[in-house]
Design an enzyme around this catalytic site. Structure first.
Site, PDB file in Angstrom:
ATOM      1  N   ASP A   1      12.095   4.779   1.086  1.00  0.00           N
ATOM      2  CA  ASP A   1      11.197   5.837   0.639  1.00  0.00           C
ATOM      3  C   ASP A   1      10.536   6.570   1.796  1.00  0.00           C
ATOM      4  O   ASP A   1      10.567   7.802   1.879  1.00  0.00           O
ATOM      5  CB  ASP A   1      10.118   5.267  -0.289  1.00  0.00           C
ATOM      6  CG  ASP A   1      10.705   4.703  -1.571  1.00  0.00           C
ATOM      7  OD1 ASP A   1      11.918   4.884  -1.795  1.00  0.00           O
ATOM      8  OD2 ASP A   1       9.964   4.084  -2.336  1.00  0.00           O
TER       9      ASP A   1
ATOM     10  N   ARG B   1      -3.641  -2.534   0.672  1.00  0.00           N
ATOM     11  CA  ARG B   1      -3.665  -1.071   0.696  1.00  0.00           C
ATOM     12  C   ARG B   1      -4.940  -0.490   1.317  1.00  0.00           C
ATOM     13  O   ARG B   1      -4.865   0.447   2.112  1.00  0.00           O
ATOM     14  CB  ARG B   1      -3.437  -0.517  -0.715  1.00  0.00           C
ATOM     15  CG  ARG B   1      -2.060  -0.829  -1.275  1.00  0.00           C
ATOM     16  CD  ARG B   1      -0.959  -0.430  -0.308  1.00  0.00           C
ATOM     17  NE  ARG B   1       0.377  -0.716  -0.796  1.00  0.00           N
ATOM     18  CZ  ARG B   1       1.270  -1.436  -0.150  1.00  0.00           C
ATOM     19  NH1 ARG B   1       0.948  -1.987   1.006  1.00  0.00           N
ATOM     20  NH2 ARG B   1       2.479  -1.629  -0.643  1.00  0.00           N
TER      21      ARG B   1
ATOM     22  N   ASP C   1      -0.182   1.803  -6.287  1.00  0.00           N
ATOM     23  CA  ASP C   1      -0.504   2.018  -4.877  1.00  0.00           C
ATOM     24  C   ASP C   1      -0.950   3.437  -4.567  1.00  0.00           C
ATOM     25  O   ASP C   1      -1.760   3.655  -3.658  1.00  0.00           O
ATOM     26  CB  ASP C   1       0.700   1.649  -4.005  1.00  0.00           C
ATOM     27  CG  ASP C   1       0.842   0.149  -3.836  1.00  0.00           C
ATOM     28  OD1 ASP C   1      -0.126  -0.566  -4.164  1.00  0.00           O
ATOM     29  OD2 ASP C   1       1.905  -0.303  -3.382  1.00  0.00           O
TER      30      ASP C   1
ATOM     31  N   SER D   1      12.738  -3.723  -4.598  1.00  0.00           N
ATOM     32  CA  SER D   1      11.582  -3.124  -3.949  1.00  0.00           C
ATOM     33  C   SER D   1      10.647  -4.267  -3.582  1.00  0.00           C
ATOM     34  O   SER D   1      10.162  -4.991  -4.452  1.00  0.00           O
ATOM     35  CB  SER D   1      10.876  -2.142  -4.900  1.00  0.00           C
ATOM     36  OG  SER D   1       9.707  -1.626  -4.291  1.00  0.00           O
TER      37      SER D   1
END
Length: 497
Positions: free
Chosen positions: A111, A192, A221, A273
């Site tokens: 990504d 995060r 996220d 993922s």
């Protein structure tokens, strides 16, 4: 690490002083070198890794005559190993508008790799890739600079956030007892905000006017990153390509990468993922998208199959001070070192595998598999010690606030005043939670075998079935009559007494 500092002379001067500071084995060397003062000439100076030790950090102080830049603004950049000059800003707008410089949260995965050329094409900007080391492993950091440059980035900035991550994010959640929907230990949720906070700092350092991330429009996220951006620097523009581009899934992204010669490792046949840090690793996608499918044995990366774990149990002891773990088997360790050790031990015994369907913040359900070996051990230890040091109402209030605390962390509201206030309560309520807990690890299970604390509320002389001067069993009769009075009155009413 080698540091290069360029200081401009007054505008009448034709050169600048270039200071090389090279650190190797604890020693430093400095020397001044005359060099042209213009930016283009400075960038043409060849700086090879063979001449320096480690990556180079460039610090440039703007000349007072350049009114377009803030005075004495520092710019840090990691050069490529071959000393390739950094790309200058494009003056042309992209397909969707114009940004000067964007700091991209970069992992080197599919990504974020395709986002680099997409940002340049659509916003005509310079792309600064940022990677946070949160304990994801050396193998995930190797070759990132080469991949970032090959994708079209001008710089790669890497920061080691491991100790900060464990000390300031993981341990507060551990102390609070934050577990989402009875299972999830918040591995990605906690990472995060520390990454996003560092991105805001880097954006200020390199003079970026925007930040970008590779989160999809269906996940949590995107919220976690952007709420942190809003909280720490609301002036930064945020670009979320997955909410803008025409790429519909990972297979489209693979095709885009091939078309733009972006180096990737993902394939269409086997697509997982994953998100990894020192606390956990998560697995999503591929056959896991059907909750009826059992995960494949070779998918797991941190833990052995409990069936293949050692046939003999292992006993360990966790030392805890004020609700936070500080030692393993009597040996004091830093937060990150302690967690690293427990990951190895727990992984060997198949500890910490979770397979769950969770409710995402954006409204949908998702299936994920998590491995949290060290974290599972620490949760068992900390919660067990609280059984000695906290009274009934304290545990009840703490557990009720933990639900809200968990919800806020999961939703990305780390810098919300309410979370900070609950965190202050958790710190206060656990200040007496000091002691040690002994655990047995065996084929995927964690069992408590002992606990002790100098602040224990447990009194053997009171709890024993033997006689006690403090507790008179006859007193229980009056307590029961008073405690049960409301129920007795209701029953009398119903029977007409």
């Amino acid at each position: 690490m080698a540091e290069i500092s360029a200081t401009s002379f007054p505008s009448s001067s034709s050169s600048s002083a270039l200071l090389f500071r090279s650190s190797h084995n604890g020693s430093s060397k400095c020397q001044n070198v005359a060099c042209p003062r213009t930016t283009s000439q400075f960038q043409e100076l060849s700086v090879r890794r063979s001449q320096l030790v480690g990556n180079a950090v460039v610090t440039g102080h703007a000349s007072p005559s350049r009114t377009s830049c803030k005075k004495n603004q520092a710019i840090r950049a990691v050069l490529s190993s071959d000393g390739t000059p950094l790309a200058t800003d494009s003056k042309e707008a992209g397909l969707r508008g114009k940004l000067k410089k964007v700091v991209l949260a970069y992992s080197g995965g599919l990504d974020t790799s395709v986002i680099v050329p997409w940002l340049k094409e659509n916003y005509g900007c310079e792309v600064v890739c940022f990677t946070a080391d949160v304990g994801q492993g050396v193998q995930e950091l190797d070759g990132l600079e080469r991949k970032a440059k090959a994708s079209g980035a001008s710089q790669l900035v890497v920061k080691d956030l491991t100790e900060e991550f464990v000390k300031d994010y993981i341990f507060p959640c551990l102390r609070a007892g934050a577990i989402y929907e009875r299972k999830y230990l918040l591995g990605t949720s906690m990472a995060r905000p520390v990454i996003a906070k560092a991105m805001v700092d880097v954006a200020a350092e390199v003079g970026a006017d925007a930040v970008a991330h590779g989160c999809t429009g269906k996940g949590n996220d995107q919220v976690r990153f952007e709420l942190t951006f809003f909280s720490l620097n609301p002036e930064l523009q945020v670009v979320a390509p997955w909410r803008e581009w025409d790429i519909q899934g990972r297979e489209d992204a693979i095709e885009y990468a091939k078309k733009h010669n972006v180096p990737i490792t993902a394939t269409k046949k086997s697509i997982y993922s994953r998100d990894r840090n020192l606390w956990h690793i998560s697995h999503e996608g591929d056959i896991l998208e059907d909750p009826a499918n059992e995960p494949k044995k070779d998918m797991y990366m941190l833990t052995v199959d409990p069936e293949d774990a050692p046939d003999q149990p292992e006993y360990i002891e966790i030392g805890i001070v004020s609700g936070l773990p500080v030692a393993l088997n009597g040996k004091p360790l830093s937060p990150a070192a302690l967690l690293t050790e427990l990951n190895t031990i727990g992984g060997k015994h198949g500890i910490g595998r979770i397979d769950m369907v969770e409710n995402r913040l954006v409204g949908m359900k998702s299936r994920g598999v998590y491995e949290t070996p060290g974290g599972t051990i620490l949760f068992a230890a900390v919660q067990e010690l609280e059984s000695l040091t906290l009274d009934r109402e304290s545990i009840q209030v703490k557990d009720s606030l933990a639900l809200k605390y968990t919800e806020m962390v999961y939703a990305g509201r780390w810098f919300d005043p309410l979370r900070e206030s609950i965190n202050a309560f958790m710190e206060k309520i656990t200040e007496k939670t000091t002691g040690s807990v002994s655990l047995k690890l065996y084929k995927g299970s964690v069992s408590v075998t002992g606990r002790q604390s100098p602040n224990s509320l447990y009194r053997q002389d009171i709890s024993s079935f033997e006689g006690s001067e403090i507790y008179n069993q006859a007193d229980a009769a009056g307590f029961i009559r008073l405690y049960g009075l409301p129920m007795r009155v209701r029953a009398m009413l119903e029977k007409g007494i």
